[in-house]
Scaffold this motif. Structure first.
Motif, PDB file in Angstrom:
ATOM      1  N   THR A  58       0.901  -1.108   0.069  1.00 22.27           N
ATOM      2  CA  THR A  58      -0.030  -0.018   0.093  1.00 22.27           C
ATOM      3  C   THR A  58       0.958   1.326  -0.023  1.00 22.27           C
ATOM      4  O   THR A  58       0.447   2.352  -0.349  1.00 22.27           O
ATOM      5  CB  THR A  58      -0.993  -0.010   1.191  1.00 22.27           C
ATOM      6  OG1 THR A  58      -0.117  -0.113   2.447  1.00 22.27           O
ATOM      7  CG2 THR A  58      -1.984  -1.072   1.372  1.00 22.27           C
ATOM      8  N   PHE A  68      -7.892   1.484  -0.051  1.00 20.76           N
ATOM      9  CA  PHE A  68      -8.570   0.941  -1.061  1.00 20.76           C
ATOM     10  C   PHE A  68      -7.684  -0.400  -1.588  1.00 20.76           C
ATOM     11  O   PHE A  68      -8.313  -1.567  -1.984  1.00 20.76           O
ATOM     12  CB  PHE A  68      -8.888   1.753  -2.380  1.00 20.76           C
ATOM     13  CG  PHE A  68      -9.384   0.952  -3.528  1.00 20.76           C
ATOM     14  CD1 PHE A  68     -10.384   0.365  -3.760  1.00 20.76           C
ATOM     15  CD2 PHE A  68      -8.592   0.853  -4.608  1.00 20.76           C
ATOM     16  CE1 PHE A  68     -10.764  -0.432  -4.880  1.00 20.76           C
ATOM     17  CE2 PHE A  68      -8.768   0.407  -5.953  1.00 20.76           C
ATOM     18  CZ  PHE A  68      -9.609  -0.270  -5.762  1.00 20.76           C
ATOM     19  N   LEU A  69      -6.577   0.006  -1.982  1.00 20.87           N
ATOM     20  CA  LEU A  69      -5.421  -1.068  -2.219  1.00 20.87           C
ATOM     21  C   LEU A  69      -5.278  -2.229  -0.862  1.00 20.87           C
ATOM     22  O   LEU A  69      -5.348  -3.138  -1.540  1.00 20.87           O
ATOM     23  CB  LEU A  69      -4.161  -0.282  -2.658  1.00 20.87           C
ATOM     24  CG  LEU A  69      -3.077  -1.578  -3.121  1.00 20.87           C
ATOM     25  CD1 LEU A  69      -3.482  -2.080  -4.279  1.00 20.87           C
ATOM     26  CD2 LEU A  69      -1.837  -0.636  -3.442  1.00 20.87           C
ATOM     27  N   GLU A  71      -7.316  -3.112   1.186  1.00 19.27           N
ATOM     28  CA  GLU A  71      -8.634  -3.994   1.153  1.00 19.27           C
ATOM     29  C   GLU A  71      -8.511  -5.172   0.215  1.00 19.27           C
ATOM     30  O   GLU A  71      -8.901  -6.333   0.505  1.00 19.27           O
ATOM     31  CB  GLU A  71      -9.813  -3.173   1.063  1.00 19.27           C
ATOM     32  CG  GLU A  71     -11.116  -3.956   1.108  1.00 19.27           C
ATOM     33  CD  GLU A  71     -12.325  -3.083   0.954  1.00 19.27           C
ATOM     34  OE1 GLU A  71     -13.373  -3.694   0.830  1.00 19.27           O
ATOM     35  OE2 GLU A  71     -12.326  -1.802   1.113  1.00 19.27           O
ATOM     36  N   HIS A  72      -8.010  -4.590  -0.915  1.00 24.77           N
ATOM     37  CA  HIS A  72      -8.220  -5.613  -2.223  1.00 24.77           C
ATOM     38  C   HIS A  72      -7.113  -6.679  -1.934  1.00 24.77           C
ATOM     39  O   HIS A  72      -7.192  -7.764  -2.097  1.00 24.77           O
ATOM     40  CB  HIS A  72      -7.732  -4.652  -3.434  1.00 24.77           C
ATOM     41  CG  HIS A  72      -7.816  -5.743  -4.633  1.00 24.77           C
ATOM     42  ND1 HIS A  72      -8.579  -6.310  -5.368  1.00 24.77           N
ATOM     43  CD2 HIS A  72      -6.441  -6.301  -5.291  1.00 24.77           C
ATOM     44  CE1 HIS A  72      -8.324  -7.092  -6.179  1.00 24.77           C
ATOM     45  NE2 HIS A  72      -6.854  -6.923  -6.385  1.00 24.77           N
ATOM     46  N   ALA A  76      -7.434 -10.766  -1.222  1.00 24.32           N
ATOM     47  CA  ALA A  76      -6.825 -11.749  -2.186  1.00 24.32           C
ATOM     48  C   ALA A  76      -5.850 -12.728  -1.348  1.00 24.32           C
ATOM     49  O   ALA A  76      -5.842 -13.950  -1.602  1.00 24.32           O
ATOM     50  CB  ALA A  76      -5.872 -10.979  -3.118  1.00 24.32           C
ATOM     51  N   ARG A  82     -11.062 -12.415  -5.258  1.00 22.64           N
ATOM     52  CA  ARG A  82     -10.887 -10.874  -5.630  1.00 22.64           C
ATOM     53  C   ARG A  82      -9.560 -10.842  -6.277  1.00 22.64           C
ATOM     54  O   ARG A  82      -8.750 -10.237  -5.975  1.00 22.64           O
ATOM     55  CB  ARG A  82     -10.961 -10.002  -4.709  1.00 22.64           C
ATOM     56  CG  ARG A  82     -12.360 -10.102  -4.003  1.00 22.64           C
ATOM     57  CD  ARG A  82     -12.299  -8.913  -2.484  1.00 22.64           C
ATOM     58  NE  ARG A  82     -12.362  -7.664  -3.221  1.00 22.64           N
ATOM     59  CZ  ARG A  82     -12.417  -6.842  -2.358  1.00 22.64           C
ATOM     60  NH1 ARG A  82     -12.421  -6.739  -1.050  1.00 22.64           N
ATOM     61  NH2 ARG A  82     -12.297  -5.272  -2.861  1.00 22.64           N
ATOM     62  N   VAL A  86      -6.735  -4.590 -10.244  1.00 27.03           N
ATOM     63  CA  VAL A  86      -7.389  -3.303  -9.486  1.00 27.03           C
ATOM     64  C   VAL A  86      -6.302  -2.274  -9.976  1.00 27.03           C
ATOM     65  O   VAL A  86      -5.157  -2.316 -10.193  1.00 27.03           O
ATOM     66  CB  VAL A  86      -7.198  -3.626  -8.152  1.00 27.03           C
ATOM     67  CG1 VAL A  86      -5.591  -3.733  -7.557  1.00 27.03           C
ATOM     68  CG2 VAL A  86      -7.868  -2.527  -7.383  1.00 27.03           C
ATOM     69  N   SER A 111      -2.144  -6.972 -10.400  1.00 27.79           N
ATOM     70  CA  SER A 111      -2.746  -8.528 -10.388  1.00 27.79           C
ATOM     71  C   SER A 111      -2.019  -9.416  -9.253  1.00 27.79           C
ATOM     72  O   SER A 111      -0.688  -9.457  -9.465  1.00 27.79           O
ATOM     73  CB  SER A 111      -2.678  -9.005 -11.718  1.00 27.79           C
ATOM     74  OG  SER A 111      -3.267 -10.469 -11.660  1.00 27.79           O
TER      75      SER A 111
END
Length: 306
Positions: A58, A68-69, A71-72, A76, A82, A86, A111
């Motif tokens: 992050t 946001f990053l 959380e993604h 994963a 997910r 992104v 990815s």
């Protein structure tokens, strides 16, 4: 940063580097910290070789996109479904902590593919970062063209109506003015399209000069211009519109008897009911102003805006 990789990880990394020229390859631990990155991460202004602590993935994103990053990536790494690409912005600058230049910001797509050790325990992820700045820039240009009048550079009718809908959703009540150069069709027939275009462009630039901070301008069609006046009362809006009309007449006074006399008129209305209702009321005011000889400001249904 270079931390030793296992033979399997090294083989995977080598293959990725061969197949993804230009992409940045990153190895994350199970908590999202970067334990290996390909040398081209230096393009982002990053130098992990002297880092005392492992940077987190992050840390690459701008502040607004860091959560946001995170959380993604967390989803994963936890094995949730997910795993698509992104996108997020990066400050690609050596002084990224203090740099606030928009030109240093670049968009990347990430990815992730989770990895497991020999016992099946989650063991971080392998990632690819790919620049999507060119795609983002193209999308921005296409959007700008879709909402901008190509001749004057002002917002077009579609964009202005969208703005009116947003104001109506918040209750409306603002004033809107619709302007037009008087006798535009006669000017077109007498002098041709090129001259008409020059007059339209010139009037658009004149309106930009006369507009106050916070006012929104648009070209509704080849003849009419609109200005949203969010901070003005009805009386102040009428005084402003009259000043615009009078100033334009003075600036456009003909230098000779053969040159055309250019004047403008305007109609005022309050933003209420619907977009169509608002524009219709303003355009009715414009019709009234022109019916009175032009170079005037008309208001249809004056009791609603007095």
């Amino acid at each position: 940063m270079r931390i030793g990789l296992s033979d399997v990880e090294g083989h995977v990394l080598h293959g990725l580097l061969e197949e993804t020229s230009g992409d940045i390859v990153i190895r994350l631990d199970r908590h999202g910290f970067i334990i290996h990155a390909s040398a081209n991460i230096a393009e982002l202004g990053q130098d992990f070789s002297a880092a005392l602590l492992l940077p987190h993935i992050t840390d690459l994103a701008t502040r607004d996109y860091s959560a946001f990053l995170g959380e993604h990536v967390s989803a994963a790494l936890a094995g949730q479904a997910r795993l698509g690409w992104v996108e997020f912005p990066v400050i690609a600058c050596a002084e990224r902590e203090t740099c606030r230049e928009g030109r240093c910001q670049s968009w990347y797509a990430l990815s992730l593919r989770p990895m497991r050790d020999s016992t099946g325990t989650p063991d971080g992820a392998m990632c690819l970062m790919r620049s999507v700045q060119q795609v983002r820039s193209l999308e921005g240009e296409l959007h700008a063209r879709a909402v901008t009048d190509p001749l004057t550079g002002l917002a077009n009718r579609q964009a202005f109506c969208a703005s009116l809908r947003r104001h109506l959703a918040k209750g409306g009540g603002q004033m809107v003015a619709v302007f037009a150069v008087d006798g535009m069709r006669a000017l077109l027939l007498r002098y041709g399209q090129r001259t008409a275009d020059e007059v339209q462009w010139g009037f658009a630039k004149f309106l930009e000069t006369m507009a106050l901070p916070g006012q929104e301008l648009a070209q509704l069609d080849g003849e009419r211009f609109a200005v949203l006046l969010p901070e003005l009362t009805a009386r102040a809006a009428r005084e402003w519109a009259q000043d615009v009309v009078a100033t334009f007449a003075g600036l456009a006074a003909p230098a000779s008897a053969k040159a055309p006399q250019l004047t403008a008129s305007a109609g005022l209305a309050r933003v209420e009911c619907t977009v169509d209702w608002t524009l219709r009321e303003a355009e009715l005011g414009l019709v009234m102003a022109r019916a009175g000889g032009g170079r005037q400001v008309g208001v249809a249904g004056y009791h609603r805006v007095a």
